[in-house]
Design an enzyme around this catalytic site. Structure first.
Site, PDB file in Angstrom:
ATOM      1  N   GLY A  83       1.494   8.751   5.623  1.00 28.56           N
ATOM      2  CA  GLY A  83       0.963  10.007   5.094  1.00 28.56           C
ATOM      3  C   GLY A  83       1.951  10.710   4.176  1.00 28.56           C
ATOM      4  O   GLY A  83       1.576  11.254   3.134  1.00 28.56           O
ATOM      5  N   ARG A 123       7.476 -11.598  19.836  1.00 25.31           N
ATOM      6  CA  ARG A 123       7.344 -10.517  20.807  1.00 25.31           C
ATOM      7  C   ARG A 123       6.378 -10.799  21.938  1.00 25.31           C
ATOM      8  O   ARG A 123       6.689 -10.572  23.097  1.00 25.31           O
ATOM      9  CB  ARG A 123       6.873  -9.259  20.076  1.00 25.31           C
ATOM     10  CG  ARG A 123       7.927  -8.722  19.177  1.00 25.31           C
ATOM     11  CD  ARG A 123       7.460  -7.498  18.465  1.00 25.31           C
ATOM     12  NE  ARG A 123       8.594  -6.958  17.725  1.00 25.31           N
ATOM     13  CZ  ARG A 123       8.557  -5.906  16.931  1.00 25.31           C
ATOM     14  NH1 ARG A 123       7.416  -5.265  16.782  1.00 25.31           N
ATOM     15  NH2 ARG A 123       9.618  -5.484  16.320  1.00 25.31           N
ATOM     16  N   LEU A 145       5.493   7.815   7.644  1.00 29.72           N
ATOM     17  CA  LEU A 145       5.771   7.022   6.445  1.00 29.72           C
ATOM     18  C   LEU A 145       4.523   6.870   5.591  1.00 29.72           C
ATOM     19  O   LEU A 145       4.587   6.984   4.366  1.00 29.72           O
ATOM     20  CB  LEU A 145       6.309   5.649   6.839  1.00 29.72           C
ATOM     21  CG  LEU A 145       7.744   5.674   7.355  1.00 29.72           C
ATOM     22  CD1 LEU A 145       8.162   4.294   7.810  1.00 29.72           C
ATOM     23  CD2 LEU A 145       8.705   6.177   6.285  1.00 29.72           C
TER      24      LEU A 145
END
Ligand SMILES: Cc1cc2nc3c(=O)[nH]c(=O)nc-3n(C[C@H](O)[C@H](O)[C@H](O)COP(=O)(O)OP(=O)(O)OC[C@H]3O[C@@H](n4cnc5c(N)ncnc54)[C@H](O)[C@@H]3O)c2cc1C
Ligand code: SF4
Ligand code: FES
Lengths: 251, 642
Positions: B47, B333, B45
């Site tokens: 590059g 998380r 995404l």
């Protein structure tokens, strides 16, 4: 579990290849086929032999890198799914498993089980996009898209670009792949301005890459890990006819 | 030598910094753009979006990736979604709130100005992606749909089925294809960058190896952009694709780029547990499952071997709901991961090796019906069934945390430029926006923000002063770098020992997972720092890499990456040891509340740790630079998810 393997070995594009016998022992039914190949490779390495080259990256069915024919079927027997999602519990203990690369002229073999699928990239380069320059887009919610259209477009867009459709097709046709991209974009208003030129350019590119024609055998749909429906091929045909109609000035 | 780190954050009020920075950055005029060549390593995404956008602007771009097609970059695997501050749901979201949530989620270890900019451009990303034809989920009326994700209190996440990363990457790949066809971008698939070339202190090129033919090449450019993703595979097992690696960023580090916060790694709570030693990767089950699934383990160790059906409600411990009543199963998380580890450490884990907890949909199925659950998560349940052979509609899923994302990366300033002029770093490869913990659905946002909307403004600022400075590849620095690369490959092939690459990598991974994983302490880290050099010795004396270098040689390809992981692991542990506090995903057992919550030490550690290479091994320990973090807008609070 134990398996008798026959695996295609080919040094490079020019060399002749052949099936070679191997054995896989003490494989867990919860291992994937690619993990079994990892184990076989580890054994080969320690014996001083060259490991078998095969492609994979995500190992969860989304990147489209893996590409094997297993017992004659593209991606093996657990459809829908890429071969990296094929688990050994799907086989019988002692079963013979033949592993080969995808075989078609448009995907030349690089080594062993690895093929060159750059032809698919070139089909997209021919026109599989919307010319939307970064920074020029309107407010996202300014164009409403009915849910059904968006959902159908998504179904086509789900293609992982693995090439199994072409590998499974008796005519080596890449119609399902091309149809998926053409349909994805032509179902959305954003894809509309280039709708005509896109389909013509992509179909031309597909032909130029040496892929065959579609004769409705539906092998593609049967092996497609992304469950792309063959009805998109009918859509591609309609788009193609429409585009020819438009450009021939017959309107 | 590096002096103080200048983050080059513009002055002025937070909300005006980016605008005023753009107003005052230098530009390159349209006619001059084609005179500049830019190397972009990576086609994910970050590059891919950067290459396409710079191509559109008229620069000459060379883009490299190691996969056989740019469409296969690891970004393709992202499932859950992408955040933006559109406030389409009218539930009180705003740029400020997205900014604040990201800063707070990162446990106050990221730069305010960068994060604010990220939140600011998030809306443009959604506009851009929709215009490219990304088929985001929609409501019946045709508007874009949103969901709440990863514990956010607003619904700001955009998604495309469970394949958001795929669709965003395909949008960006298609834009890239358009530029390839237009001739502004030249794509080099299956070409791995093996070194960075620095000429007169500026990054001006790279050395690559063609993975199919083994050919080593040199490329010169006016600027180099690394968009090479994260290094989660240092742990061997992670949710990353097999090829993800640290090579590009590590080799840039060896050339003088600072590596920031390498110990900040994110462990994702909902992954399918490991089933055996042969395991080659771990599969993520989207976090969205926690919206409807309830996490539990048996209260009593004795029940762990039983079928979940035989364990009555009263003897189940819904530990997240018990410990964090307001967030419950949606606790962040790091918090949920650590709680899972805790209950398994107590011997109450389920499944193979006792390393798993249940994620149970029985109640949601009862409340909403199986069809609704199938509609929401059908594809995830199928994946689960394929991998484990179990039907999660009938029996609870088993999940366990796994390494997922790396917040650390090369140090960059506000322009996304590293301390080496000309070397820019974007996406997961840099350290910039997520602090010590990344919020769900914000990596996709960052990758695309960097590539579509930040780098295209900040790169010209550098290029404008570089006219005519692109060296030729005959420059001695290129020759030297090339011969170093060749020497390293030859050395790998010469070892010819007795151990497989995987066995050594696995050993490294286990060591790191135990000592530098979900929980860390000084003794464990010192132990790891003692063992890593031994393992590295073992590698260089006893690894066996078959074949030769002038060939398609997958073992050699991976050997180079494992060699870099073995070096990098030491840096990671050193960073974890030096950061003597707990924050976000970095949990130092010495620093916790009686309830087991992380305790930060803002006085000592509200800073970025940026390491400078001084040579491998303990004799030449890397040098630590600190960039103090200034919080002008937010107040530092202790996170509490009770
Ligand atoms: C399973 C999973 C699910 C996720 N889900 C989400 C989600 O829902 N939402 C979210 O926001 N984030 C999610 N993430 C995180 C997110 O996907 C990644 O952080 C992000 O995609 C990284 O993008 P990138 O462009 O920086 O790197 P990548 O996509 O990893 O791309 C790296 C590129 O660099 C190239 N490369 C690397 N090294 C070299 C080299 N030496 N030479 C040449 N090329 C090289 C590769 O070929 C590739 O093209 C998820 C991650 C995982 C693992
Ligand atoms: S249509 Fe299906 S089989 Fe063909 S490339 Fe796409 S995902 Fe693969
Ligand atoms: S390895 Fe990615 S789809 Fe199989």
């Amino acid at each position: 579990m134990n398996f008798k393997l026959q695996i295609w070995r080919q040094k490079d594009r020019q060399s002749k290849g052949k099936l070679v016998d191997y054995e896989a022992r003490d494989i867990s039914p919860d291992a994937s086929l690619l993990e079994m190949l990892d184990i076989v490779n580890e054994g080969l390495l320690l014996k001083g032999e060259t490991p078998i080259a095969f492609d994979s990256d995500c190992r969860e069915g989304i990147c489209g890198t893996c590409s094997l024919n297993v017992n004659g079927e593209a991606h093996g027997c657990d459809h829908p799914g890429a071969v990296c999602e094929l688990y050994m519990r799907r086989f019988r203990d002692g079963q013979k498993i033949i592993i080969e690369p995808f075989r078609l002229r448009s995907f030349p073999i690089v080594k062993d089980l690895v093929v060159d699928r750059s032809a698919l990239d070139r089909i997209v380069q021919a026109g599989g996009f919307v010319s939307a320059r970064a920074g020029s887009a309107p407010e996202a919610n300014s164009i409403l898209i009915p849910k059904q259209d968006a959902d159908l477009s998504m179904e086509a867009a789900a293609c992982i670009g693995c090439g199994a459709c072409a590998a499974a097709c008796p005519n080596a046709s890449a119609m399902l792949f091309t149809a998926a991209k053409v349909s994805h974009l032509s179902l959305l208003p954003q894809g509309n301005p280039e709708r005509t030129s896109r389909v013509l350019k992509m179909v031309n590119a597909m032909d130029a890459e040496g892929f065959g024609n579609c004769t409705n055998t539906y092998e593609c749909e049967a092996v497609c890990p992304a469950e792309i429906s063959a009805s998109f091929i009918a859509k591609l045909n309609r788009e193609y006819i429409r585009a020819n109609w438009h450009t021939s000035g017959a309107e | 030598m590096i002096g103080t780190l200048d983050s080059r954050v513009p002055s002025g009020p937070l909300a005006q910094k980016w605008q005023s920075h753009r107003d005052h950055s230098r530009l390159v005029s349209p006619n001059n753009r084609r005179k500049f060549e830019v190397i972009i390593v990576g086609s994910g995404l970050a590059g891919g979006s950067a290459a396409a956008t710079l191509g559109e602007l008229g620069y000459r771009v060379k883009c490299f990736c190691f996969q056989d097609s740019p469409r296969r970059a690891h970004s393709i695997a992202a499932q859950g979604g992408i955040n933006a501050a559109k406030n389409y749901q009218n539930d009180g979201d705003s740029v400020y709130r997205l900014f604040y949530d990201t800063i707070k989620g990162g446990d106050f270890r990221s730069r305010e100005a960068n994060v604010y900019r990220l939140a600011e451009v998030s809306n443009l990303i959604i506009d851009q992606c929709v215009e490219q034809g990304v088929p985001f989920a929609r409501e019946y009326g045709g508007l874009l749909a949103n969901r709440s994700f990863g514990g956010a209190q607003v619904s700001r996440t955009f998604y495309a089925r469970g394949q958001t990363g795929q669709q965003l990457l395909l949008g960006c790949y298609q834009a890239l294809c358009r530029q390839i066809a237009a001739g502004t971008v030249q794509m080099f698939p299956q070409t791995e960058m093996l070194d960075l070339v620095i000429v007169d202190d500026h990054a001006k090129g790279i050395i690559t190896r063609d993975l199919r033919t083994g050919k080593i090449d040199k490329y010169a450019a006016d600027a180099v952009v690394l968009a090479t993703g994260g290094y989660g595979n240092v742990f061997y097992l992670s949710t990353n694709a097999r090829g993800c690696n640290v090579t590009a960023t590590y080799r840039a580090y060896k050339k003088g780029a600072l590596f920031a916060n390498p110990c900040f790694t994110q462990i994702h709570p909902t992954c399918i547990p490991q089933s055996g030693d042969y395991q080659s990767k771990l599969t993520l089950m989207s976090e969205s499952l926690r919206n409807d699934g309830r996490v539990w383990v048996p209260k009593r160790k004795e029940d762990c071997g039983k079928s979940p059906k035989e364990i009555p409600e009263a003897t189940r411990d819904y530990y997240l709901e018990r410990k964090y009543p307001s967030y419950g199963n949606l606790a962040p998380r790091d918090v949920s991961s650590r709680s899972a580890k805790e209950v398994c450490d107590e011997g109450r884990g389920v499944g193979p090796g006792g390393r798993g907890v249940y994620l149970d949909f029985a109640e949601a199925i009862k409340r909403l019906g199986e069809n609704t659950i199938r509609e929401r998560y059908g594809n995830l349940f199928e994946i689960y069934d394929k991998i484990t052979g179990e039907d999660a509609y009938q029996t609870p899923m088993r999940i366990y945390p796994a390494v997922h994302y790396t917040m650390g990366g090369l140090w960059v300033d506000y322009n996304l430029m590293s301390n080496i002029p000309g070397l820019h770093v974007i996406g997961e490869a840099n350290f910039s926006d997520h602090g010590a913990n990344r919020l769900g659905a914000s990596a996709l946002m960052q990758g695309l923000a960097d590539g579509y909307f930040v780098l295209p403004y900040t790169l010209p600022n550098y290029l404008a002063g570089q006219t005519g400075k692109r060296p030729s590849v005959d420059h001695p620095e290129f020759k030297k770098a090339e011969s170093d690369v060749r020497a390293k490959i030859d050395r790998l092939l010469r070892v010819n020992g007795k151990r497989s690459l995987d066995s050594i990598h696995r050993e490294l991974g286990t060591l790191l997972w135990d000592k530098c994983g979900m929980a860390r302490n000084a003794n464990g880290l010192r132990e790891a720092l003692g063992k890593i050099p031994e393992l590295r010795e073992e590698f260089w004396n006893n690894v066996r890499i078959p074949g030769n270098s002038a060939d398609f040689n997958q073992s050699l390809e991976r050997a180079g990456r494992v060699a870099d992981f073995l070096d990098f692991a030491e840096l990671m542990c050193l960073d974890a040891l030096e950061r003597d506090e707990s924050c976000g995903g970095h949990f130092r057992e010495e620093h916790q509340t009686p309830e087991g919550e992380a305790v930060r030490d803002d006085d000592k550690f509200a800073s970025v740790f940026a390491w400078e290479f001084q040579g491998n091994g303990q004799i030449a320990a890397p040098k630590l630079h600190r960039e103090p973090l200034h919080f002008e807008t937010v107040h530092l609070t202790q996170r509490s998810y009770k």
